[in-house]
Design a protein around this motif. Sequence first.
Motif, PDB file in Angstrom:
ATOM      1  N   GLY A   1      -6.776  -3.317   7.485  1.00  0.00           N
ATOM      2  CA  GLY A   1      -5.558  -2.586   7.129  1.00  0.00           C
ATOM      3  C   GLY A   1      -5.875  -1.361   6.282  1.00  0.00           C
ATOM      4  O   GLY A   1      -5.387  -0.263   6.528  1.00  0.00           O
ATOM      5  N   VAL A   2      -6.728  -1.551   5.272  1.00  0.00           N
ATOM      6  CA  VAL A   2      -7.134  -0.442   4.416  1.00  0.00           C
ATOM      7  C   VAL A   2      -7.972   0.555   5.212  1.00  0.00           C
ATOM      8  O   VAL A   2      -7.842   1.773   5.044  1.00  0.00           O
ATOM      9  CB  VAL A   2      -7.915  -0.954   3.186  1.00  0.00           C
ATOM     10  N   PHE A   3      -8.826   0.052   6.091  1.00  0.00           N
ATOM     11  CA  PHE A   3      -9.635   0.924   6.944  1.00  0.00           C
ATOM     12  C   PHE A   3      -8.734   1.827   7.779  1.00  0.00           C
ATOM     13  O   PHE A   3      -9.052   2.995   8.026  1.00  0.00           O
ATOM     14  CB  PHE A   3     -10.514   0.070   7.866  1.00  0.00           C
ATOM     15  N   SER A   4      -7.587   1.292   8.193  1.00  0.00           N
ATOM     16  CA  SER A   4      -6.680   2.044   9.042  1.00  0.00           C
ATOM     17  C   SER A   4      -5.773   2.976   8.239  1.00  0.00           C
ATOM     18  O   SER A   4      -5.733   4.181   8.486  1.00  0.00           O
ATOM     19  CB  SER A   4      -5.821   1.084   9.873  1.00  0.00           C
ATOM     20  N   ASN A   5      -5.019   2.431   7.242  1.00  0.00           N
ATOM     21  CA  ASN A   5      -4.043   3.279   6.539  1.00  0.00           C
ATOM     22  C   ASN A   5      -4.604   3.947   5.287  1.00  0.00           C
ATOM     23  O   ASN A   5      -3.972   4.832   4.718  1.00  0.00           O
ATOM     24  CB  ASN A   5      -2.774   2.486   6.197  1.00  0.00           C
ATOM     25  N   GLU A   6      -5.779   3.507   4.833  1.00  0.00           N
ATOM     26  CA  GLU A   6      -6.503   4.132   3.733  1.00  0.00           C
ATOM     27  C   GLU A   6      -5.745   4.132   2.402  1.00  0.00           C
ATOM     28  O   GLU A   6      -6.063   4.915   1.503  1.00  0.00           O
ATOM     29  CB  GLU A   6      -6.911   5.561   4.112  1.00  0.00           C
ATOM     30  N   ALA A   7      -4.741   3.279   2.257  1.00  0.00           N
ATOM     31  CA  ALA A   7      -4.022   3.189   0.990  1.00  0.00           C
ATOM     32  C   ALA A   7      -4.951   2.644  -0.091  1.00  0.00           C
ATOM     33  O   ALA A   7      -5.510   1.568   0.043  1.00  0.00           O
ATOM     34  CB  ALA A   7      -2.807   2.269   1.132  1.00  0.00           C
ATOM     35  N   GLY A   8      -5.128   3.400  -1.155  1.00  0.00           N
ATOM     36  CA  GLY A   8      -6.010   3.000  -2.243  1.00  0.00           C
ATOM     37  C   GLY A   8      -7.389   3.619  -2.164  1.00  0.00           C
ATOM     38  O   GLY A   8      -8.119   3.612  -3.156  1.00  0.00           O
ATOM     39  N   LEU A   9      -7.747   4.178  -1.003  1.00  0.00           N
ATOM     40  CA  LEU A   9      -9.071   4.794  -0.880  1.00  0.00           C
ATOM     41  C   LEU A   9      -9.128   6.150  -1.568  1.00  0.00           C
ATOM     42  O   LEU A   9     -10.195   6.610  -1.957  1.00  0.00           O
ATOM     43  CB  LEU A   9      -9.458   4.967   0.587  1.00  0.00           C
ATOM     44  N   GLY A  10      -7.985   6.820  -1.669  1.00  0.00           N
ATOM     45  CA  GLY A  10      -7.968   8.130  -2.305  1.00  0.00           C
ATOM     46  C   GLY A  10      -8.265   9.273  -1.367  1.00  0.00           C
ATOM     47  O   GLY A  10      -8.530  10.393  -1.819  1.00  0.00           O
ATOM     48  N   THR A  11      -8.222   9.037  -0.055  1.00  0.00           N
ATOM     49  CA  THR A  11      -8.571  10.073   0.916  1.00  0.00           C
ATOM     50  C   THR A  11      -7.401  11.011   1.207  1.00  0.00           C
ATOM     51  O   THR A  11      -7.504  12.223   0.991  1.00  0.00           O
ATOM     52  CB  THR A  11      -9.047   9.423   2.217  1.00  0.00           C
ATOM     53  N   ALA A  12      -6.295  10.469   1.699  1.00  0.00           N
ATOM     54  CA  ALA A  12      -5.153  11.290   2.085  1.00  0.00           C
ATOM     55  C   ALA A  12      -4.659  12.212   0.967  1.00  0.00           C
ATOM     56  O   ALA A  12      -4.238  13.339   1.246  1.00  0.00           O
ATOM     57  CB  ALA A  12      -4.012  10.399   2.584  1.00  0.00           C
TER      58      ALA A  12
ATOM     59  N   GLY B   1       0.796  -1.219   0.000  1.00  0.00           N
ATOM     60  CA  GLY B   1       0.000   0.000   0.000  1.00  0.00           C
ATOM     61  C   GLY B   1       0.827   1.266   0.000  1.00  0.00           C
ATOM     62  O   GLY B   1       0.338   2.332  -0.410  1.00  0.00           O
ATOM     63  N   MET B   2       2.079   1.207   0.455  1.00  0.00           N
ATOM     64  CA  MET B   2       2.943   2.384   0.411  1.00  0.00           C
ATOM     65  C   MET B   2       3.096   2.897  -1.018  1.00  0.00           C
ATOM     66  O   MET B   2       3.093   4.101  -1.270  1.00  0.00           O
ATOM     67  CB  MET B   2       4.311   2.061   1.009  1.00  0.00           C
ATOM     68  N   MET B   3       3.198   1.968  -1.961  1.00  0.00           N
ATOM     69  CA  MET B   3       3.348   2.361  -3.365  1.00  0.00           C
ATOM     70  C   MET B   3       2.051   2.937  -3.910  1.00  0.00           C
ATOM     71  O   MET B   3       2.064   3.903  -4.677  1.00  0.00           O
ATOM     72  CB  MET B   3       3.762   1.136  -4.194  1.00  0.00           C
ATOM     73  N   THR B   4       0.935   2.355  -3.512  1.00  0.00           N
ATOM     74  CA  THR B   4      -0.359   2.881  -3.940  1.00  0.00           C
ATOM     75  C   THR B   4      -0.550   4.298  -3.436  1.00  0.00           C
ATOM     76  O   THR B   4      -0.998   5.191  -4.167  1.00  0.00           O
ATOM     77  CB  THR B   4      -1.504   1.995  -3.432  1.00  0.00           C
ATOM     78  N   LYS B   5      -0.206   4.533  -2.145  1.00  0.00           N
ATOM     79  CA  LYS B   5      -0.337   5.871  -1.567  1.00  0.00           C
ATOM     80  C   LYS B   5       0.580   6.857  -2.290  1.00  0.00           C
ATOM     81  O   LYS B   5       0.182   7.997  -2.555  1.00  0.00           O
ATOM     82  CB  LYS B   5      -0.013   5.815  -0.072  1.00  0.00           C
ATOM     83  N   PHE B   6       1.789   6.423  -2.605  1.00  0.00           N
ATOM     84  CA  PHE B   6       2.723   7.281  -3.347  1.00  0.00           C
ATOM     85  C   PHE B   6       2.102   7.737  -4.668  1.00  0.00           C
ATOM     86  O   PHE B   6       2.129   8.929  -5.003  1.00  0.00           O
ATOM     87  CB  PHE B   6       4.023   6.507  -3.615  1.00  0.00           C
ATOM     88  N   CYS B   7       1.533   6.801  -5.411  1.00  0.00           N
ATOM     89  CA  CYS B   7       1.003   7.109  -6.739  1.00  0.00           C
ATOM     90  C   CYS B   7      -0.225   8.006  -6.671  1.00  0.00           C
ATOM     91  O   CYS B   7      -0.369   8.947  -7.461  1.00  0.00           O
ATOM     92  CB  CYS B   7       0.675   5.820  -7.486  1.00  0.00           C
ATOM     93  N   GLU B   8      -1.119   7.752  -5.729  1.00  0.00           N
ATOM     94  CA  GLU B   8      -2.326   8.579  -5.658  1.00  0.00           C
ATOM     95  C   GLU B   8      -2.011   9.992  -5.178  1.00  0.00           C
ATOM     96  O   GLU B   8      -2.638  10.963  -5.612  1.00  0.00           O
ATOM     97  CB  GLU B   8      -3.399   7.911  -4.784  1.00  0.00           C
ATOM     98  N   VAL B   9      -1.017  10.127  -4.289  1.00  0.00           N
ATOM     99  CA  VAL B   9      -0.594  11.467  -3.871  1.00  0.00           C
ATOM    100  C   VAL B   9       0.069  12.198  -5.025  1.00  0.00           C
ATOM    101  O   VAL B   9      -0.181  13.389  -5.261  1.00  0.00           O
ATOM    102  CB  VAL B   9       0.355  11.385  -2.656  1.00  0.00           C
ATOM    103  N   MET B  10       0.918  11.490  -5.748  1.00  0.00           N
ATOM    104  CA  MET B  10       1.594  12.085  -6.905  1.00  0.00           C
ATOM    105  C   MET B  10       0.581  12.655  -7.901  1.00  0.00           C
ATOM    106  O   MET B  10       0.680  13.820  -8.338  1.00  0.00           O
ATOM    107  CB  MET B  10       2.454  11.025  -7.595  1.00  0.00           C
ATOM    108  N   LEU B  11      -0.408  11.863  -8.264  1.00  0.00           N
ATOM    109  CA  LEU B  11      -1.416  12.310  -9.231  1.00  0.00           C
ATOM    110  C   LEU B  11      -2.236  13.467  -8.682  1.00  0.00           C
ATOM    111  O   LEU B  11      -2.600  14.386  -9.428  1.00  0.00           O
ATOM    112  CB  LEU B  11      -2.327  11.136  -9.598  1.00  0.00           C
ATOM    113  N   SER B  12      -2.526  13.432  -7.398  1.00  0.00           N
ATOM    114  CA  SER B  12      -3.355  14.478  -6.795  1.00  0.00           C
ATOM    115  C   SER B  12      -2.654  15.830  -6.789  1.00  0.00           C
ATOM    116  O   SER B  12      -3.282  16.864  -7.034  1.00  0.00           O
ATOM    117  CB  SER B  12      -3.746  14.078  -5.370  1.00  0.00           C
ATOM    118  N   VAL B  13      -1.366  15.836  -6.489  1.00  0.00           N
ATOM    119  CA  VAL B  13      -0.612  17.094  -6.494  1.00  0.00           C
ATOM    120  C   VAL B  13      -0.379  17.568  -7.934  1.00  0.00           C
ATOM    121  O   VAL B  13      -0.477  18.754  -8.236  1.00  0.00           O
ATOM    122  CB  VAL B  13       0.732  16.933  -5.756  1.00  0.00           C
TER     123      VAL B  13
END
Length: 471
Positions: A275-286, A107-119
């Motif tokens: 795990g997803v409920f906690s770290n939200e990787a892939g949800l697109g929230t952070a 999920g660290m990689m998923t979070k990286f990619c969604e943050v990258m696209l969002s910014v």
Amino acid sequence: MSDFLIGILTPLNNFVWGPVMLVLIVGTGLYLNIMLKFYPFRNWKNAYVCLWQGRKHKGEGEISPWNALMTAIAADVGTGNIVGVATAIAIGGPGALFWMWMTALVGMMTKFCEVMLSVLYREKTPKGNYVGGCMYFVKNGLGPRWKWLGTLFAIFGIVAAIMGIGGMVQANAIAVNVNNTFGISKWVVAAFLLVVSLAVLVGGVKRVGDVAGKLVPLMAAFYVILSMVIICSHIERVPGIFLWVITDAFTPTAAQGGFAGATIMLAIRMGVARGVFSNEAGLGTAPMVHAASSAESPLVQASIGMLDVFIDTLIVCSMTGFVILIAVVPPDAPAAVLAHGAVPGDPLWCSGVDGGLLSAFAFKSALGSVGEVGVTISLTLFAFTTSLGWAVYGERCAIYLFGDRVQTPFRLVFCVIMALGAVVQLDLAWLIADTANAMMAIPNIIGILLLSPMLFKYVREEAAKDGRFKV
């Protein structure tokens, strides 16, 4: 009416958190890791350096890179780290903790990619709000014909923020535990939450960022220290527990050993879902709060953003899991642990146990009243900061749908409904939270996958220019 909605949502929830979602979330994370050569594992040191340097503004944005991450962690580190972990272990067995770890690593990689696209695809509204997230990278990256996908994300995001994980669920967790530990009326808790949340949210994302930037490091350190006192005082049991977690991840737990007769599939499902409920990787929230960062580049903020998954799950969730398992490990571990799992008939593993009370019981069994009070304070801080972070997420979704004018009304509605959550039964709200989370993840992951060829090229080019990051 409540029973009717639960009857409709339960099979939907079972489907969206079934094998399809597990494959979608974990599979996407693995795909992104492979294509970017496991970027998080090779760049985590530089990411921490960028985080430390990001305490000050460096580019255009509303909040510093540090405060952006702290706000994201504030939303991540919540009831999922205490209640969610306890529920996952009670239902899925100790092996669920292993699958939480695996979900976090990919999920660290998923979070990286969604943050990258969002910014990268963020916008600046007429009022000066820097807004981003799935809605904007779908609209600006994929074009107008995909706008409906971002609209669905925004709708589910508002539902999750107000009715689910963001407001009502967090307030209810606070009220239940404060009432059980200190005997304070839920109505008093509701009134307090209403006043404090209004005081913070009226200042918008900047004030939320300032509060999170100071409060999150302190509350996380307090909880980790409290947990480490218990773990270190039973250090001889840790190897057995660690082996128990790994073994149980691949071996069904017998029904008579506790854990509601957990199976491998149930352990995987509970581990991934919690795990997803906690770290939200892939949800697109952070990414919605990271989009407001003043980092010098999308690559830098994305590298900082991936750290919240590691901190949330591999550190904070692991603390909860080990404390709970220590509370039920027989003295002659690890042999008895591997043979029997939990102590037969242990009250911790009664079906229907409340996750928050289970965690409180575990801390109390190890530290007495100090442990019970400590975990209640931690849960209160975790849940309150989570509600603040989700207020920002819901507000960003509302701005996407209705424009800047909706900011103040949304904040007022959020605070009122959040306070209401402290005094009502929330079986339906938990179900809505779980379902809405999954429904947010689907359009978010689809957008990431469709934009992934462009993303890979962009990351390689930016890393070559920056020189600090390896791709």
